[in-house]
Scaffold this motif. Structure first.
Motif, PDB file in Angstrom:
ATOM      1  N   ARG A   2      -9.709  -5.761 -22.220  1.00  0.00           N
ATOM      2  CA  ARG A   2      -8.547  -6.065 -21.563  1.00  0.00           C
ATOM      3  C   ARG A   2      -7.343  -5.179 -22.134  1.00  0.00           C
ATOM      4  O   ARG A   2      -7.013  -5.080 -23.268  1.00  0.00           O
ATOM      5  N   MET A   3      -6.987  -4.238 -21.379  1.00  0.00           N
ATOM      6  CA  MET A   3      -5.967  -3.359 -22.081  1.00  0.00           C
ATOM      7  C   MET A   3      -4.397  -3.849 -21.780  1.00  0.00           C
ATOM      8  O   MET A   3      -3.477  -3.257 -22.129  1.00  0.00           O
ATOM      9  N   GLY A   4      -4.423  -5.132 -20.935  1.00  0.00           N
ATOM     10  CA  GLY A   4      -3.083  -5.522 -20.742  1.00  0.00           C
ATOM     11  C   GLY A   4      -2.635  -6.417 -22.188  1.00  0.00           C
ATOM     12  O   GLY A   4      -1.661  -7.076 -22.053  1.00  0.00           O
ATOM     13  N   GLN A  28      -8.151   9.475 -32.556  1.00  0.00           N
ATOM     14  CA  GLN A  28      -9.735   9.095 -32.612  1.00  0.00           C
ATOM     15  C   GLN A  28     -10.109   8.695 -30.995  1.00  0.00           C
ATOM     16  O   GLN A  28     -11.174   8.959 -30.744  1.00  0.00           O
ATOM     17  N   ILE A  29      -9.235   8.313 -30.253  1.00  0.00           N
ATOM     18  CA  ILE A  29      -9.387   8.133 -28.794  1.00  0.00           C
ATOM     19  C   ILE A  29      -9.619   9.444 -27.877  1.00  0.00           C
ATOM     20  O   ILE A  29     -10.187   9.268 -27.084  1.00  0.00           O
ATOM     21  N   ARG A 116     -12.583   0.962 -26.748  1.00  0.00           N
ATOM     22  CA  ARG A 116     -13.339  -0.469 -26.706  1.00  0.00           C
ATOM     23  C   ARG A 116     -13.874  -0.478 -28.382  1.00  0.00           C
ATOM     24  O   ARG A 116     -13.890  -1.545 -28.861  1.00  0.00           O
ATOM     25  N   GLN A 117     -14.578   0.471 -28.909  1.00  0.00           N
ATOM     26  CA  GLN A 117     -15.083   0.528 -29.984  1.00  0.00           C
ATOM     27  C   GLN A 117     -14.130   0.429 -31.264  1.00  0.00           C
ATOM     28  O   GLN A 117     -14.142  -0.294 -32.194  1.00  0.00           O
ATOM     29  N   TRP A 118     -12.961   1.235 -30.992  1.00  0.00           N
ATOM     30  CA  TRP A 118     -11.868   0.884 -32.047  1.00  0.00           C
ATOM     31  C   TRP A 118     -11.473  -0.367 -32.067  1.00  0.00           C
ATOM     32  O   TRP A 118     -11.190  -0.794 -33.122  1.00  0.00           O
ATOM     33  N   MET A 119     -11.259  -1.164 -30.738  1.00  0.00           N
ATOM     34  CA  MET A 119     -10.683  -2.543 -30.923  1.00  0.00           C
ATOM     35  C   MET A 119     -11.776  -3.385 -31.406  1.00  0.00           C
ATOM     36  O   MET A 119     -11.339  -4.450 -32.380  1.00  0.00           O
TER      37      MET A 119
END
Length: 173
Positions: A2-4, A28-29, A116-119
């Motif tokens: 979820r990017m919102g 990083q992204i 996604r990995q960072w989150m």
């Protein structure tokens, strides 16, 4: 993913735009300065519209209360106001979903995966590296996030590397 979701950017910053204000996260992204600027502008435009729409909805609810408090409530007017409120709520939901899709499209598939990995790493750090049964990571409601049909990693998958300057080790207490 979820990017919102509201992120932890600077004051008044939300979602992906807030995350991308951090140069380390951006690097990083792999998000370019142009991408970040476009995302910030889209986020700003959406937030302004969202605020206006919420205020309009509140006014419509006040109008409904006024209609309901009349000595002889007009059922047709009340039904019309309810439909108006319902249409406004639907428009707000559609706008939010559209914004979420716009944010998703602003990143390449590889960037979305890195995000996604960072989150996930950030979530794991915030939860103190808590582990569930069978070595899987535990989700927010205690469910196992590893290996299941909705899991994020297959059995034996290595966790993503930590951000620069951080280790995979949970802090000792």
């Amino acid at each position: 993913m979820r990017m919102g979701m509201r992120g932890r950017g600077g004051p008044g910053e939300f979602g992906l735009a807030g995350l991308l204000n951090n140069p380390e996260v951006r690097q990083q992204i792999g998000v370019s300065a142009d991408q970040a600027a476009k995302i910030r502008q889209q986020e700003s435009d959406f937030r302004k519209t969202e605020i206006r729409n919420r205020a309009d909805l509140q006014v419509k609810r006040i109008d409904l209360r006024d209609l309901l408090s009349a000595d002889k409530p007009d059922r047709a007017a009340i039904d019309g106001k309810l439909q108006d409120i319902s249409a406004s709520q639907l428009a707000m939901e559609k706008a939010a979903v559209g914004h979420q899709l716009d944010m998703r499209e602003a990143l390449t598939p590889a960037q979305r995966e890195k995000l996604r990995q960072w989150m996930m790493q950030r979530h794991d750090r915030e939860r103190g590296g808590e582990r569930g049964e069978a070595g899987g990571q535990r989700g927010p409601r205690g469910g196992n996030r590893g290996g299941g049909p909705r899991g994020n990693a297959g059995a034996g998958a290595a966790p993503p590397p930590p951000p620069p300057g951080q280790s995979n080790q949970a802090p000792r207490q």
